[in-house]
Scaffold this motif. Structure first.
Motif, PDB file in Angstrom:
ATOM      1  N   GLU A 111       0.819  -1.170   0.327  1.00  0.00           N
ATOM      2  CA  GLU A 111      -0.001   0.092  -0.087  1.00  0.00           C
ATOM      3  C   GLU A 111       1.011   1.257   0.363  1.00  0.00           C
ATOM      4  O   GLU A 111       0.672   2.454  -0.706  1.00  0.00           O
ATOM      5  CB  GLU A 111      -1.153  -0.089   0.962  1.00  0.00           C
ATOM      6  N   ALA A 112       1.642   1.216   0.773  1.00  0.00           N
ATOM      7  CA  ALA A 112       2.243   2.314   1.311  1.00  0.00           C
ATOM      8  C   ALA A 112       3.201   2.641  -0.150  1.00  0.00           C
ATOM      9  O   ALA A 112       3.637   4.032  -0.907  1.00  0.00           O
ATOM     10  CB  ALA A 112       3.764   2.440   1.643  1.00  0.00           C
TER      11      ALA A 112
ATOM     12  N   CYS B 179       2.174   2.292  -3.167  1.00  0.00           N
ATOM     13  CA  CYS B 179       0.876   2.710  -4.288  1.00  0.00           C
ATOM     14  C   CYS B 179       0.282   3.944  -4.176  1.00  0.00           C
ATOM     15  O   CYS B 179       0.260   5.219  -5.158  1.00  0.00           O
ATOM     16  CB  CYS B 179       0.066   1.942  -4.249  1.00  0.00           C
ATOM     17  N   ARG B 180       0.611   4.436  -2.619  1.00  0.00           N
ATOM     18  CA  ARG B 180       0.592   5.713  -2.572  1.00  0.00           C
ATOM     19  C   ARG B 180       1.985   6.545  -2.844  1.00  0.00           C
ATOM     20  O   ARG B 180       0.997   7.546  -3.156  1.00  0.00           O
ATOM     21  CB  ARG B 180       0.227   6.376  -0.439  1.00  0.00           C
ATOM     22  N   ASN B 181       2.638   6.299  -3.151  1.00  0.00           N
ATOM     23  CA  ASN B 181       3.559   6.548  -3.308  1.00  0.00           C
ATOM     24  C   ASN B 181       4.046   7.126  -4.431  1.00  0.00           C
ATOM     25  O   ASN B 181       4.528   8.550  -5.196  1.00  0.00           O
ATOM     26  CB  ASN B 181       5.060   6.333  -2.656  1.00  0.00           C
TER      27      ASN B 181
ATOM     28  N   ILE C 103       1.126   7.482  -6.818  1.00  0.00           N
ATOM     29  CA  ILE C 103       0.124   8.261  -7.426  1.00  0.00           C
ATOM     30  C   ILE C 103       0.412   9.460  -6.469  1.00  0.00           C
ATOM     31  O   ILE C 103       0.079  10.407  -6.939  1.00  0.00           O
ATOM     32  CB  ILE C 103      -1.194   7.843  -5.688  1.00  0.00           C
ATOM     33  N   GLU C 104       1.367   9.587  -5.349  1.00  0.00           N
ATOM     34  CA  GLU C 104       1.323  10.698  -5.133  1.00  0.00           C
ATOM     35  C   GLU C 104       2.464  11.578  -5.643  1.00  0.00           C
ATOM     36  O   GLU C 104       2.269  12.795  -5.720  1.00  0.00           O
ATOM     37  CB  GLU C 104       2.164  11.407  -3.300  1.00  0.00           C
TER      38      GLU C 104
END
Length: 77
Positions: free
Chosen positions: A52-53, A55-57, A59-60
């Protein structure tokens, strides 16, 4: 009243393709080529989206324009 941080313009015609490792890199580059043949901008990014981390990175980095080479709404390349 808080201000929203400036975000560069990222066109809806820009696609980021994530791939896991070397085995998928050729496929990702082929996909980017097809995206570009359709008149859009594409970029392949190696990323393990099972976490998940990551994926978030990813996207950011896409939203801020970092992985697209965009600063202030203008390509840096």
């Amino acid at each position: 009243m808080s201000q929203t941080p400036h975000r560069p313009e990222v066109s809806h015609t820009t696609s980021a393709i994530s791939y896991l490792g070397e085995e998928e890199e050729a496929d990702a580059r082929e996909t980017v080529s097809l995206v570009e043949q359709a008149g859009r901008t594409g970029v392949a990014v190696r990323c393990d989206v099972r976490e998940e981390a990551n994926c978030r990175n990813l996207i950011e980095r896409y939203v801020t324009g970092e992985i697209l080479g965009v600063t202030g709404g203008k390509p840096t390349k």
